[in-house]
Design a protein around this motif. Sequence first.
Motif, mmCIF file in Angstrom:
data_model
loop_
_atom_site.group_PDB
_atom_site.id
_atom_site.type_symbol
_atom_site.label_atom_id
_atom_site.label_comp_id
_atom_site.label_asym_id
_atom_site.label_seq_id
_atom_site.Cartn_x
_atom_site.Cartn_y
_atom_site.Cartn_z
ATOM 1 N N VAL A 56 1.099 -0.275 -5.016
ATOM 2 C CA VAL A 56 -0.218 0.202 -5.423
ATOM 3 C C VAL A 56 -0.457 1.556 -4.763
ATOM 4 O O VAL A 56 -0.325 1.692 -3.546
ATOM 5 C CB VAL A 56 -1.326 -0.792 -5.012
ATOM 6 N N ALA A 57 -0.796 2.560 -5.591
ATOM 7 C CA ALA A 57 -0.988 3.917 -5.053
ATOM 8 C C ALA A 57 -1.938 4.705 -5.947
ATOM 9 O O ALA A 57 -2.255 4.304 -7.066
ATOM 10 C CB ALA A 57 0.349 4.638 -4.964
ATOM 11 N N ASN A 58 -2.358 5.849 -5.432
ATOM 12 C CA ASN A 58 -3.207 6.767 -6.194
ATOM 13 C C ASN A 58 -2.398 7.618 -7.154
ATOM 14 O O ASN A 58 -2.952 8.374 -7.922
ATOM 15 C CB ASN A 58 -3.988 7.683 -5.253
ATOM 16 N N GLY A 59 -1.099 7.549 -7.103
ATOM 17 C CA GLY A 59 -0.242 8.326 -7.998
ATOM 18 C C GLY A 59 1.093 8.586 -7.338
ATOM 19 O O GLY A 59 1.355 8.179 -6.211
ATOM 20 N N GLY A 60 1.965 9.253 -8.068
ATOM 21 C CA GLY A 60 3.241 9.664 -7.508
ATOM 22 C C GLY A 60 4.271 8.570 -7.368
ATOM 23 O O GLY A 60 5.211 8.711 -6.594
ATOM 24 N N LEU A 61 4.127 7.477 -8.095
ATOM 25 C CA LEU A 61 5.118 6.403 -8.024
ATOM 26 C C LEU A 61 6.170 6.600 -9.113
ATOM 27 O O LEU A 61 5.841 6.917 -10.244
ATOM 28 C CB LEU A 61 4.460 5.042 -8.212
ATOM 29 N N ASP A 82 0.898 -1.156 0.000
ATOM 30 C CA ASP A 82 0.000 0.000 0.000
ATOM 31 C C ASP A 82 0.939 1.209 0.000
ATOM 32 O O ASP A 82 1.415 1.644 1.042
ATOM 33 C CB ASP A 82 -0.876 -0.045 1.253
ATOM 34 N N ALA A 83 1.265 1.698 -1.200
ATOM 35 C CA ALA A 83 2.432 2.565 -1.372
ATOM 36 C C ALA A 83 2.219 4.037 -1.053
ATOM 37 O O ALA A 83 3.196 4.768 -0.927
ATOM 38 C CB ALA A 83 2.958 2.429 -2.800
ATOM 39 N N HIS A 120 4.312 -1.250 -10.768
ATOM 40 C CA HIS A 120 3.621 -0.113 -10.174
ATOM 41 C C HIS A 120 2.204 -0.064 -10.719
ATOM 42 O O HIS A 120 2.017 -0.079 -11.939
ATOM 43 C CB HIS A 120 4.344 1.199 -10.488
ATOM 44 N N VAL A 121 1.244 -0.019 -9.820
ATOM 45 C CA VAL A 121 -0.157 0.062 -10.206
ATOM 46 C C VAL A 121 -0.696 1.381 -9.662
ATOM 47 O O VAL A 121 -0.653 1.630 -8.453
ATOM 48 C CB VAL A 121 -0.970 -1.116 -9.629
ATOM 49 N N VAL A 122 -1.171 2.233 -10.572
ATOM 50 C CA VAL A 122 -1.774 3.503 -10.170
ATOM 51 C C VAL A 122 -3.273 3.347 -10.336
ATOM 52 O O VAL A 122 -3.766 3.031 -11.420
ATOM 53 C CB VAL A 122 -1.237 4.677 -11.014
ATOM 54 N N VAL A 123 -3.992 3.550 -9.236
ATOM 55 C CA VAL A 123 -5.446 3.397 -9.228
ATOM 56 C C VAL A 123 -6.103 4.773 -9.220
ATOM 57 O O VAL A 123 -5.431 5.792 -9.038
ATOM 58 C CB VAL A 123 -5.911 2.566 -8.012
ATOM 59 N N SER A 124 -7.411 4.803 -9.370
ATOM 60 C CA SER A 124 -8.144 6.066 -9.345
ATOM 61 C C SER A 124 -7.997 6.733 -7.976
ATOM 62 O O SER A 124 -7.556 6.113 -7.011
ATOM 63 C CB SER A 124 -9.620 5.816 -9.653
ATOM 64 N N ALA A 144 -6.929 1.950 -3.810
ATOM 65 C CA ALA A 144 -5.710 1.132 -3.682
ATOM 66 C C ALA A 144 -5.990 -0.093 -2.808
ATOM 67 O O ALA A 144 -5.571 -1.209 -3.143
ATOM 68 C CB ALA A 144 -4.563 1.962 -3.100
ATOM 69 N N ASP A 145 -6.704 0.112 -1.712
ATOM 70 C CA ASP A 145 -7.045 -1.005 -0.822
ATOM 71 C C ASP A 145 -7.857 -2.058 -1.576
ATOM 72 O O ASP A 145 -7.570 -3.254 -1.484
ATOM 73 C CB ASP A 145 -7.856 -0.515 0.375
ATOM 74 N N ASP A 146 -8.872 -1.592 -2.317
ATOM 75 C CA ASP A 146 -9.726 -2.521 -3.051
ATOM 76 C C ASP A 146 -8.920 -3.306 -4.082
ATOM 77 O O ASP A 146 -9.116 -4.514 -4.241
ATOM 78 C CB ASP A 146 -10.875 -1.777 -3.736
ATOM 79 N N TRP A 147 -8.002 -2.628 -4.772
ATOM 80 C CA TRP A 147 -7.189 -3.311 -5.784
ATOM 81 C C TRP A 147 -6.342 -4.402 -5.133
ATOM 82 O O TRP A 147 -6.246 -5.516 -5.650
ATOM 83 C CB TRP A 147 -6.304 -2.311 -6.540
ATOM 84 N N ILE A 148 -5.735 -4.081 -4.004
ATOM 85 C CA ILE A 148 -4.902 -5.072 -3.308
ATOM 86 C C ILE A 148 -5.746 -6.270 -2.877
ATOM 87 O O ILE A 148 -5.362 -7.423 -3.088
ATOM 88 C CB ILE A 148 -4.166 -4.428 -2.106
#
Length: 154
Positions: free
Chosen positions: A33-38, A9-10, A48-52, A58-62
């Motif tokens: 996994v993060a909302n951005g900034g990776l 949870d990045a 790297h997975v950028v979610v909405s 991010a939690d849901d994706w994980i």
Amino acid sequence: MALPSVYVDADACPVKDEVIKVAERHGLPVIFVANGGLRPSRDPMIRHVVVSKGADAADDWIVENAQANDIVITADIPLASRTVALGAHVLGPTGRPFTPESIGMAVAMRDLKQHLRETGESKGFNASFSREDRSRFLGALDQAVRRAVRAAST
């Protein structure tokens, strides 16, 4: 034998470099996994997975992608609870393990602290992240990886 993956949870995770170091030593893939900034990596073992920007995206994706015996790194207690329920090995960034035996108390303490903040009884200050926290995390992650790899090979 499928090796476990390490999900991080990045957003605001202070131990990204430590995760990479331990995962590389054991040959495990890492998914940040993060909302951005990776910052992208050229390492094929790091994804790297950028979610909405949604609150729990991010939690849901994980939760949708992690499986039993994977390793999840998060300071988020509700996410820890959801991934412990999946059978994942879950650690906080200070090395604190979240297990089926300890997650109930962690959720209760989180809810109590939230209530105290909402009622003004507590200001909600968190202790700063220390060198000891980083060291404890490295040891705990190495142990969790060894358990997960051992379980994957049986």
